[in-house]
Design a protein around this motif. Sequence first.
Motif, mmCIF file in Angstrom:
data_model
loop_
_atom_site.group_PDB
_atom_site.id
_atom_site.type_symbol
_atom_site.label_atom_id
_atom_site.label_comp_id
_atom_site.label_asym_id
_atom_site.label_seq_id
_atom_site.Cartn_x
_atom_site.Cartn_y
_atom_site.Cartn_z
ATOM 1 N N LEU A 139 -40.997 -57.359 44.684
ATOM 2 C CA LEU A 139 -41.253 -55.930 44.860
ATOM 3 C C LEU A 139 -41.744 -55.690 46.292
ATOM 4 O O LEU A 139 -42.452 -56.527 46.845
ATOM 5 C CB LEU A 139 -42.318 -55.451 43.870
ATOM 6 C CG LEU A 139 -42.028 -55.640 42.384
ATOM 7 C CD1 LEU A 139 -43.121 -54.983 41.546
ATOM 8 C CD2 LEU A 139 -40.669 -55.057 42.027
ATOM 9 N N ASP A 140 -41.376 -54.541 46.864
ATOM 10 C CA ASP A 140 -41.957 -54.247 48.178
ATOM 11 C C ASP A 140 -43.439 -53.908 47.982
ATOM 12 O O ASP A 140 -43.906 -53.693 46.864
ATOM 13 C CB ASP A 140 -41.177 -53.128 48.881
ATOM 14 C CG ASP A 140 -41.144 -51.846 48.070
ATOM 15 O OD1 ASP A 140 -42.199 -51.470 47.551
ATOM 16 O OD2 ASP A 140 -40.063 -51.236 47.954
ATOM 17 N N GLU B 37 -48.395 -50.375 43.223
ATOM 18 C CA GLU B 37 -48.308 -49.474 42.071
ATOM 19 C C GLU B 37 -48.374 -50.259 40.770
ATOM 20 O O GLU B 37 -49.062 -49.890 39.829
ATOM 21 C CB GLU B 37 -46.993 -48.682 42.103
ATOM 22 C CG GLU B 37 -47.060 -47.418 42.937
ATOM 23 C CD GLU B 37 -45.667 -46.814 43.116
ATOM 24 O OE1 GLU B 37 -45.544 -45.900 43.915
ATOM 25 O OE2 GLU B 37 -44.712 -47.290 42.453
ATOM 26 N N PHE B 38 -47.630 -51.360 40.770
ATOM 27 C CA PHE B 38 -47.587 -52.148 39.544
ATOM 28 C C PHE B 38 -48.953 -52.760 39.246
ATOM 29 O O PHE B 38 -49.374 -52.835 38.098
ATOM 30 C CB PHE B 38 -46.513 -53.237 39.630
ATOM 31 C CG PHE B 38 -46.350 -53.994 38.348
ATOM 32 C CD1 PHE B 38 -45.653 -53.441 37.287
ATOM 33 C CD2 PHE B 38 -46.919 -55.255 38.188
ATOM 34 C CE1 PHE B 38 -45.523 -54.127 36.088
ATOM 35 C CE2 PHE B 38 -46.791 -55.945 36.997
ATOM 36 C CZ PHE B 38 -46.094 -55.372 35.939
ATOM 37 N N LEU C 118 -51.081 -52.505 35.940
ATOM 38 C CA LEU C 118 -51.538 -53.686 35.184
ATOM 39 C C LEU C 118 -52.946 -53.503 34.637
ATOM 40 O O LEU C 118 -53.277 -53.995 33.559
ATOM 41 C CB LEU C 118 -51.544 -54.915 36.102
ATOM 42 C CG LEU C 118 -50.347 -55.854 36.103
ATOM 43 C CD1 LEU C 118 -50.628 -57.015 37.044
ATOM 44 C CD2 LEU C 118 -50.042 -56.383 34.706
ATOM 45 N N GLU C 119 -53.767 -52.803 35.415
ATOM 46 C CA GLU C 119 -55.158 -52.638 34.993
ATOM 47 C C GLU C 119 -55.293 -51.904 33.666
ATOM 48 O O GLU C 119 -56.292 -52.034 32.977
ATOM 49 C CB GLU C 119 -55.956 -51.914 36.082
ATOM 50 C CG GLU C 119 -56.280 -52.823 37.252
ATOM 51 C CD GLU C 119 -56.797 -52.059 38.454
ATOM 52 O OE1 GLU C 119 -57.213 -50.885 38.278
ATOM 53 O OE2 GLU C 119 -56.769 -52.627 39.556
ATOM 54 N N GLN C 120 -54.278 -51.113 33.339
ATOM 55 C CA GLN C 120 -54.418 -50.358 32.093
ATOM 56 C C GLN C 120 -53.310 -50.649 31.080
ATOM 57 O O GLN C 120 -53.128 -49.897 30.125
ATOM 58 C CB GLN C 120 -54.453 -48.866 32.407
ATOM 59 C CG GLN C 120 -53.327 -48.440 33.333
ATOM 60 C CD GLN C 120 -53.661 -47.152 34.034
ATOM 61 O OE1 GLN C 120 -54.088 -46.218 33.381
ATOM 62 N NE2 GLN C 120 -53.478 -47.104 35.346
ATOM 63 N N VAL D 108 -42.238 -56.317 35.685
ATOM 64 C CA VAL D 108 -43.147 -57.454 35.664
ATOM 65 C C VAL D 108 -42.458 -58.695 36.250
ATOM 66 O O VAL D 108 -43.082 -59.518 36.914
ATOM 67 C CB VAL D 108 -43.678 -57.705 34.229
ATOM 68 C CG1 VAL D 108 -42.612 -58.269 33.329
ATOM 69 C CG2 VAL D 108 -44.883 -58.618 34.242
ATOM 70 N N HIS D 109 -41.140 -58.780 36.065
ATOM 71 C CA HIS D 109 -40.399 -59.913 36.637
ATOM 72 C C HIS D 109 -40.350 -59.832 38.159
ATOM 73 O O HIS D 109 -40.575 -60.825 38.843
ATOM 74 C CB HIS D 109 -38.986 -59.976 36.055
ATOM 75 C CG HIS D 109 -38.974 -60.330 34.607
ATOM 76 N ND1 HIS D 109 -38.870 -61.615 34.149
ATOM 77 C CD2 HIS D 109 -39.085 -59.549 33.511
ATOM 78 C CE1 HIS D 109 -38.915 -61.627 32.825
ATOM 79 N NE2 HIS D 109 -39.042 -60.368 32.413
ATOM 80 N N GLY D 110 -40.049 -58.642 38.649
ATOM 81 C CA GLY D 110 -40.006 -58.461 40.095
ATOM 82 C C GLY D 110 -41.366 -58.758 40.726
ATOM 83 O O GLY D 110 -41.454 -59.371 41.786
ATOM 84 N N TYR D 111 -42.417 -58.340 40.030
ATOM 85 C CA TYR D 111 -43.764 -58.584 40.527
ATOM 86 C C TYR D 111 -44.066 -60.082 40.517
ATOM 87 O O TYR D 111 -44.524 -60.663 41.498
ATOM 88 C CB TYR D 111 -44.778 -57.838 39.656
ATOM 89 C CG TYR D 111 -46.207 -58.071 40.053
ATOM 90 C CD1 TYR D 111 -46.726 -57.485 41.197
ATOM 91 C CD2 TYR D 111 -47.030 -58.894 39.291
ATOM 92 C CE1 TYR D 111 -48.043 -57.707 41.574
ATOM 93 C CE2 TYR D 111 -48.347 -59.120 39.662
ATOM 94 C CZ TYR D 111 -48.846 -58.526 40.799
ATOM 95 O OH TYR D 111 -50.144 -58.755 41.169
ATOM 96 N N PHE D 112 -43.753 -60.708 39.402
ATOM 97 C CA PHE D 112 -43.981 -62.148 39.236
ATOM 98 C C PHE D 112 -43.218 -62.953 40.288
ATOM 99 O O PHE D 112 -43.716 -63.956 40.800
ATOM 100 C CB PHE D 112 -43.526 -62.537 37.830
ATOM 101 C CG PHE D 112 -43.678 -63.996 37.516
ATOM 102 C CD1 PHE D 112 -44.928 -64.582 37.445
ATOM 103 C CD2 PHE D 112 -42.558 -64.771 37.259
ATOM 104 C CE1 PHE D 112 -45.063 -65.922 37.133
ATOM 105 C CE2 PHE D 112 -42.686 -66.117 36.944
ATOM 106 C CZ PHE D 112 -43.942 -66.687 36.883
#
Lengths: 188, 251
Positions: free
Chosen positions: B18-19, B25-26, B30-32, B10-14
């Motif tokens: 993330l590539d 994928e993340f 997140l949707e679930q 979640v940190h990398g996404y935030f």
Amino acid sequence: MSNPVQGKGSDVLDSQEQVRFETLVLPHLDAAFNLARWLLRSRADAEDAAQEALLRAYRFFHGFHGGDARAWLLQIVRNTCYTWLDKNRKAKDMTEFNEEVHGLPSPSPETLAIASNDRDRLSEALKALPPRYREVIVLRELEGCSYKEIASITSIPIGTVMSTLSRARRQLQMALSNVAPKEATHGV
Amino acid sequence: MACERADTLVHGYFDNELDALRAAEFESHLEQCPECVAALDALESLRSTINVAQPYEKMSPALRKKILADLHVKGASVKAPLRATTDWRWLAVAAAFLLLIYGGWRVVSVNRSDSRETMMASKIVDAHLRSLQPGHLEDVISTDQHTVKPWFDGKVDFAPPVRDFAEQGYPLQGGRLDVVDNRTVAALVYGRRKHLVNVFIWPTSEKDAAPRTGSIQGYQWIDWRKQGMEFYAVSDAAAPDLQLLQGLFSN
């Protein structure tokens, strides 16, 4: 990562190098000061450390062969600050809490109640973090560094920047939530 | 605590680290995963707490002066008087040099538009950050588009399209003048949940262009051109939030 400022430096750069130094390094004076200020938790100490770090950067500039000048400078600032913290700790010796490992004890409810506005609250919470956590927060959130830059400045392996940030942020969130009742937080 | 991604990815996404594949994928994860959604919200609120507190501390002018002197930087005040004879020689050299640079620039400029856009976006993000300094956000504070719009009259030589989108979740908070890339622009401030969005607007002679997006230092930007106006929206809100706002402006 190796120390960027080893060996013997030069006291005066030739004019071409001087221009290069002024173009590449001088734009990052505030970044240097800000990192020192948060690592040392004092403006006065940060002034001395920033000055010392810039002198070292100048003296060893011939060793900088391009790349990210901000990261290069911040690496020097960081080393300077850690040497500083180390010296200070030895001077104050046994009575001093070993904050390298533990950070300061969490700010007390009293301190935090007094820290009424947003700025003071954050400042208290940040100061309570161990330096290794505080620096990644400062680099990421204040300086906007990428993980790669954080890795090169702090010598944390790139693969663990994310998990270090994760722990640092969790601690900061906890320190902040010690602070004020939820409804007192801003609604911006 | 069941989902370990709520602690890591979640940190990398935030942080936009993330590539594209891992980010996608993340996002589907997140949707679930309510836990990761909560973690993401907490990160956003942490960042906005930090932004509001403005903890960045700049060097004092006195220290800056001292350091510049240490580093043999010649300030503007210590300019040596120029002798007339050398004057012309240097001017000629400078002119030749400028021609060379210009020629070189002409050749590469065809391929340079990407990096120029990146530079522009980074100036816009700088302006956004500047606006977050205490007292800098709005010159005219109003949620009423009929107050904000006339405020710009006589201050800029164009009429920025000022509209409130409170009903759509983007309440207008005010406006101000800003300077971006040496030109005076109109800046509109919108709220988006806990985030602030700056929309910078200035006239352009270029033709309409579809939105382009990107992110710098964790800030999202979106840029488009419509009916002789250039729009740049920037925020720490999520990219889809900016795309929605762009859609509202274009309707």
